[in-house]
Structures are given as structure tokens and as C-alpha cells.
Design a protein around this motif. Structure first.
Motif, PDB file in Angstrom:
ATOM      1  N   GLU A   1       4.692  -1.936  -5.791  1.00 20.38           N
ATOM      2  CA  GLU A   1       3.322  -1.452  -5.632  1.00 20.38           C
ATOM      3  C   GLU A   1       2.823  -1.707  -4.221  1.00 20.38           C
ATOM      4  O   GLU A   1       2.099  -0.890  -3.636  1.00 20.38           O
ATOM      5  N   ILE A   2       3.198  -2.856  -3.677  1.00  9.32           N
ATOM      6  CA  ILE A   2       2.816  -3.199  -2.305  1.00  9.32           C
ATOM      7  C   ILE A   2       3.298  -2.120  -1.340  1.00  9.32           C
ATOM      8  O   ILE A   2       2.542  -1.634  -0.484  1.00  9.32           O
ATOM      9  N   ASN A   3       4.551  -1.745  -1.455  1.00  9.91           N
ATOM     10  CA  ASN A   3       5.132  -0.742  -0.566  1.00  9.91           C
ATOM     11  C   ASN A   3       4.418   0.597  -0.693  1.00  9.91           C
ATOM     12  O   ASN A   3       4.147   1.274   0.310  1.00  9.91           O
ATOM     13  N   GLN A   4       4.099   0.993  -1.917  1.00 10.60           N
ATOM     14  CA  GLN A   4       3.425   2.276  -2.136  1.00 10.60           C
ATOM     15  C   GLN A   4       2.076   2.322  -1.415  1.00 10.60           C
ATOM     16  O   GLN A   4       1.714   3.338  -0.812  1.00 10.60           O
ATOM     17  N   ILE A   5       1.343   1.222  -1.470  1.00  8.92           N
ATOM     18  CA  ILE A   5       0.033   1.168  -0.804  1.00  8.92           C
ATOM     19  C   ILE A   5       0.195   1.200   0.704  1.00  8.92           C
ATOM     20  O   ILE A   5      -0.509   1.937   1.414  1.00  8.92           O
ATOM     21  N   LEU A   6       1.118   0.402   1.232  1.00  8.67           N
ATOM     22  CA  LEU A   6       1.318   0.358   2.673  1.00  8.67           C
ATOM     23  C   LEU A   6       1.796   1.700   3.214  1.00  8.67           C
ATOM     24  O   LEU A   6       1.406   2.115   4.319  1.00  8.67           O
ATOM     25  N   ARG A   7       2.605   2.413   2.463  1.00 10.45           N
ATOM     26  CA  ARG A   7       3.094   3.732   2.897  1.00 10.45           C
ATOM     27  C   ARG A   7       1.968   4.760   2.948  1.00 10.45           C
ATOM     28  O   ARG A   7       2.057   5.734   3.703  1.00 10.45           O
ATOM     29  N   LYS A   8       0.920   4.546   2.161  1.00 12.71           N
ATOM     30  CA  LYS A   8      -0.233   5.454   2.204  1.00 12.71           C
ATOM     31  C   LYS A   8      -0.978   5.348   3.535  1.00 12.71           C
ATOM     32  O   LYS A   8      -1.649   6.276   3.961  1.00 12.71           O
ATOM     33  N   VAL A   9      -0.853   4.209   4.182  1.00 13.60           N
ATOM     34  CA  VAL A   9      -1.461   4.049   5.513  1.00 13.60           C
ATOM     35  C   VAL A   9      -0.729   4.944   6.498  1.00 13.60           C
ATOM     36  O   VAL A   9      -1.322   5.749   7.212  1.00 13.60           O
ATOM     37  N   GLU A  10       0.591   4.800   6.525  1.00 17.15           N
ATOM     38  CA  GLU A  10       1.491   5.679   7.277  1.00 17.15           C
ATOM     39  C   GLU A  10       2.909   5.312   6.876  1.00 17.15           C
ATOM     40  O   GLU A  10       3.178   4.168   6.470  1.00 17.15           O
ATOM     41  N   PRO A  11       3.859   6.244   6.942  1.00 16.63           N
ATOM     42  CA  PRO A  11       5.221   5.981   6.439  1.00 16.63           C
ATOM     43  C   PRO A  11       5.880   4.742   7.042  1.00 16.63           C
ATOM     44  O   PRO A  11       6.603   4.021   6.359  1.00 16.63           O
ATOM     45  N   GLY A  12       5.646   4.467   8.309  1.00 13.35           N
ATOM     46  CA  GLY A  12       6.298   3.328   8.946  1.00 13.35           C
ATOM     47  C   GLY A  12       5.512   2.035   8.875  1.00 13.35           C
ATOM     48  O   GLY A  12       5.952   1.005   9.419  1.00 13.35           O
ATOM     49  N   PHE A  13       4.372   2.049   8.167  1.00 10.43           N
ATOM     50  CA  PHE A  13       3.507   0.869   8.146  1.00 10.43           C
ATOM     51  C   PHE A  13       4.142  -0.331   7.437  1.00 10.43           C
ATOM     52  O   PHE A  13       3.994  -1.462   7.905  1.00 10.43           O
ATOM     53  N   PRO A  14       4.867  -0.138   6.303  1.00  8.95           N
ATOM     54  CA  PRO A  14       5.517  -1.306   5.674  1.00  8.95           C
ATOM     55  C   PRO A  14       6.455  -2.032   6.630  1.00  8.95           C
ATOM     56  O   PRO A  14       6.489  -3.264   6.651  1.00  8.95           O
ATOM     57  N   GLN A  15       7.195  -1.268   7.444  1.00  6.68           N
ATOM     58  CA  GLN A  15       8.119  -1.903   8.388  1.00  6.68           C
ATOM     59  C   GLN A  15       7.354  -2.695   9.439  1.00  6.68           C
ATOM     60  O   GLN A  15       7.771  -3.794   9.835  1.00  6.68           O
ATOM     61  N   LYS A  16       6.222  -2.187   9.886  1.00  3.67           N
ATOM     62  CA  LYS A  16       5.406  -2.912  10.870  1.00  3.67           C
ATOM     63  C   LYS A  16       4.923  -4.243  10.292  1.00  3.67           C
ATOM     64  O   LYS A  16       4.969  -5.275  10.964  1.00  3.67           O
ATOM     65  N   VAL A  17       4.434  -4.216   9.044  1.00  3.97           N
ATOM     66  CA  VAL A  17       3.960  -5.443   8.402  1.00  3.97           C
ATOM     67  C   VAL A  17       5.102  -6.443   8.281  1.00  3.97           C
ATOM     68  O   VAL A  17       4.945  -7.637   8.576  1.00  3.97           O
ATOM     69  N   ALA A  18       6.265  -5.952   7.848  1.00  4.21           N
ATOM     70  CA  ALA A  18       7.436  -6.828   7.709  1.00  4.21           C
ATOM     71  C   ALA A  18       7.834  -7.415   9.060  1.00  4.21           C
ATOM     72  O   ALA A  18       8.204  -8.588   9.157  1.00  4.21           O
ATOM     73  N   ASP A  19       7.741  -6.621  10.114  1.00  2.00           N
ATOM     74  CA  ASP A  19       8.111  -7.098  11.448  1.00  2.00           C
ATOM     75  C   ASP A  19       7.166  -8.188  11.938  1.00  2.00           C
ATOM     76  O   ASP A  19       7.600  -9.154  12.586  1.00  2.00           O
TER      77      ASP A  19
END
Length: 434
Positions: free
Chosen positions: A132-150
Motif C-alpha cells: 500500500e505504501i508503494n501504491q501511494i508513493l507512486r501516485k506522487v510520481e512513478p520514481g518517487f518510491p525510489q527517491k524515498v528509499a534513496d
């Protein structure tokens, strides 16, 4: 309006004993808090086994994560309009602060050591996986989950964002020191956070402190030092942690020997096999682990049964001061004697070591190098903290280590008095004079 810019109709607030209120206005943050993965943190204690020593220490990773988010929110409020702060990084900073502990498992560090897991690795997997976390972050922009992880992984290109969440003076430490002090009832972890936030400045790739705030930072460093040695490394909490670790070791060992559990450890099977998935990992929390410990008190295996009873009923191991470098001969003799009297030293004779480096200056090229805390001087030059502070200089780069030897005093006491090995064990453990 883009999802990343959407605001709640009304600001939501969480009552908090440390920060008074945690404020949420961003829809993204509100949605993240409501996910199953984030709500799981309510069932993971912030301080692991410390509650056996400090009965108030029942607070959760959920509490702490909200606190770190709130501190970063306040830092960013103070950064608004400053030339070195890129306001486009605001939402990323808030999300990383909120989610930085997402991958912690039950009884965090003990669990990781036994099963060779890494909570930071699981944080990354949860953020980037089918969650669910990933789905929400991807709604911001497709690469946003990777930015948060970085950001959480400390590899993000904007080091200023990283430093707010992971440095020697970051939102993570500022929250847990105060929160842990509050819930344990000690006074060591208190410092003037409001003053520190007011004197924080964004400079290029790091957060620095105005020189006028040096004394507040000194107080923060000393608070951290005291909390580690008075709370985090408390020998009684470590005794419970030793027993907890031995329970997990014993359960895994029995599983590998095809032992017939009365209660099959279903939730542990993939971990025992070294093939744990994110889905398996997320099913584990402390309520699940404690359920197994409760039930394993009736197992036929005497070691697993005894260790679980000790942990659940707070019948902890006793300890003595121990220097593994100077007392190697005594340790070997105790191991032999324990074996000969029928006490398995693998589970009942344990050396536990704790060490901490309260503050370090930058040492280029060294493993685990830490960026220092820099002071912004009146002439706009940067000075490393320990060059200006005699207090910090006195503890900089000094790693302190403490060793304890843990053992079951009741097992030793119930040995027959006419057994000469009992007397020798008692002498080696300092329970009687030679």
C-alpha cells in the motif's frame, strides 16, 4: 491539482506527549499513515526489551515515526525562504522522515542479529514492493518510491535532505532521545530541541548549527551519551534481550533438527529457511512473537520451555562484569563446568557486549565515517563542533565498550551442595570466595 500538492480540508493533529501535537496537512502523509504497513508499527515497541526494566517503555515505532516526521516538518518550516533550501524537496523529506523505520521487525535488533536480517533493507523492500505504501508513493510520481528509499538509504543526491533524517544531529535522534526519556521516566534525554531547531541552517549539502546554539548542541550530545549508558545498555534489559535471542536460536535449531513442535512456528518458517519474503516479514509483529513464547512454555524441549518461561515471567539471568580479553581462561573453565553439570553453556552462559561512540569527527576514508556537526561562525565559516566545544572534544572519537557475563543463578543454586563443581562455578562467578 496534482496528488502531491493536495491538502486535507482540515488539518489533522495527533496528540503527542513529547511534541504536544503532530500536525498533518498533506493528503499524501495522511494516506501513508493509514496504510497497513505503517499501522503495523503500532505493534513494534520502540525500545524492545527495555520494558522489563522501565515499565513505562511500552511506546511504539509508530509513536516515534510520527515524532520524526513532526520534527522534520518544523525544520522545513524554519527553512522556508532560505536560499540553500530547495522547497521542491519538502514532500520527499516528510515522507522519508515518516517511513524511515518502516522495516523494523519485532524486538528489532535482537531479531535482526539472530536471523541475519537488516531492517533498512526491509524498509527499502516495503517502499519499493507490492505494498500500500508503494501504491501511494507512486501516485506522487512513478520514481518517487525510489527517491524515498534513496533518502533512507543515505544515497540520495541531495545530502541536505539525508542529513535531516540521518546524521549526528538529526530528527531521528532528537525524537527518540526525548521520547525514550519520557516513557522510561528518566531525566537524561532532555535537551532544548526548540533552541536547536531555531539555530539550524541549510548550507549546501548539510544542516549546520549557528555558533550561538553550540551549548544546546552540547546538551544534546551529553543527553545521548547518558541515555545510551543509563537506558539503552541497561544490564537488566540486556539480560532479557539475551534470553530473547536464545529463544529464537533454540527454536531455529529445533526446526532444523525436525523437532515436532506442539505449536508449529508457522510465522517463522520462511525465516528459519532463510527465504523470508516481504509478505512474510510484514506478518510478524511483537504480539505474534509473544504468542509463540507464551505457548512454547509448554513445549517438551526443556531448553525452549525454560527460556520462554523466563522471558514471559521476567525470571532473568544474573550478570557479572566480564573482560573477555583478560578472563578467557575463566570463560573456558566455566563452559566446561557448565557442560559437566548439565547446564548447556550455548544457552545459559552468554557474554554480551555493548559499545557506543557518542560523537565523532570526520575521518576521511575510514569505514563507517561520520560527517561531523558543523557550526556556522559569525564570519560565515564552518567549524567542526569539537574544535569549539571543550565538552564535546573530551568525548569525541572515544568508543566505550561494556561486557557482561549472563547466567542462570537459580540453576547454579540448585546444584547439590556436595558437588565440588558447584563450588568452583560459584568462585568463578564471584558468588563465593576461594
Amino acid at each position: 491539482m496534482a496528488y502531491k500538492d493536495e491538502q486535507l480540508y482540515e488539518e489533522k493533529v495527533f496528540k503527542d506527549p513529547v511534541h504536544r501535537y503532530v500536525h498533518v496537512r498533506d493528503l499524501v502523509i495522511w494516506d501513508l499513515i493509514g496504510t497497513a504497513e505503517f499501522q503495523r508499527l503500532r505493534r513494534i515497541k520502540q525500545l524492545g526489551t527495555a520494558y522489563v526494566t522501565f515499565h513505562g517503555a511500552e511506546h511504539s515505532r509508530f509513536n516515534h515515526s510520527l515524532g520524526v516526521y513532526e520534527i522534520v516538518r518544523r525544520i522545513l518550516f524554519n527553512f522556508e525562504g532560505r536560499a540553500d533550501w530547495n522547497k521542491d524537496e519538502r514532500l520527499l523529506s516528510l515522507c522519508a522522515a515518516l517511513l524511515h523505520d518502516l522495516g523494523h521487525g519485532p524486538f528489532s535488533h535482537s531479531f535482526e542479529k539472530v536471523f541475519k536480517l537488516d531492517h533498512e533493507d526491509f524498509t527499502k523492500k516495503i517502499i519499493l514492493g507490492d505494498t500500500e505504501i508503494n501504491q501511494i508513493l507512486r501516485k506522487v510520481e512513478p520514481g518517487f518510491p525510489q527517491k524515498v528509499a534513496d533518502v533512507i538509504n543515505k544515497t540520495y543526491e541531495d545530502k541536505l535532505v539525508v542529513s535531516m533524517i540521518s546524521s549526528q544531529i538529526d530528527a531521528d535522534r532528537m525524537d527518540y532521545l526525548q521520547r525514550d526519556a519520557y516513557f522510561t521516566g528518566v531525566s537524561y534525554g532532555h535537551f532544548d530541541m526548540e533552541r536547536i531547531l531555531r539555530v539550524m541552517r541549510p548550507i549546501e549539502d548539510q544542516v549546520v548549527i549557528k555558533a550561538s546554539g553550540m551549548h544546546a548542541v552540547e546538551d544534546y550530545i551529553m543527553s545521548r551519551y547518558q541515555m545510551y549508558w543509563q537506558v539503552y545498555f541497561h544490564p537488566v534489559s540486556r539480560s532479557a534481550e539475551v534470553i530473547l535471542s536464545k529463544i529464537l536460536h533454540r527454536a531455529k535449531d529445533l526446526y532444523q533438527k525436525d523437532y515436532a513442535f506442539s505449536l508449529e512456528p508457522t510465522h517463522f518458517l520462511s525465516i528459519f529457511a532463510g527465504k523470508v519474503t516481504v509478505k512474510d516479514y510484514l506478518r510478524l509483529d511483537e504480539s505474534i512473537v509473544l504468542y509463540y513464547f507464551q505457548m512454547w512454555q509448554e513445549e517438551t524441549d526443556p531448553i525452549l520451555r525454560d527460556l520462554c518461561r523466563r522471558f514471559m515471567n521476567r525470571n532473568l539471568f544474573k550478570y557479572i562484569e566480564f573482560n573477555p580479553n583478560l578472563q578467557l581462561k575463566e570463560s573456558r573453565e566455566l563452559t566446561r563446568l557448565f557442560t559437566e553439570v548439565g547446564i548447556d553453556p550455548a544457552y545459559y552462559l552468554v557474554v554480551d557486549s555493548s559499545s557506543d561512540l557518542p560523537y565523532d569527527f570526520y575521518r576521511p576514508g575510514e569505514e563507517g565515517e561520520r560527517l561531523p556537526i558543523n557550526l556556522l561562525m559569525p564570519n560565515q565559516e564552518l567549524e567542526e563542533l569539537s574544535r569549539q566545544s571543550d565538552i564535546v572534544e573530551s568525548i569525541s572519537g572515544k568508543k566505550r565498550t561494556d561486557h557482561k557475563l549472563y547466567f542462570p543463578l537459580d540453576f547454579v543454586q540448585t546444584l547439590p551442595d556436595d558437588n565440588p563443581k558447584k563450588a568452583r562455578i560459584e568462585v568463578l562467578l564471584g558468588l563465593r570466595k576461594e
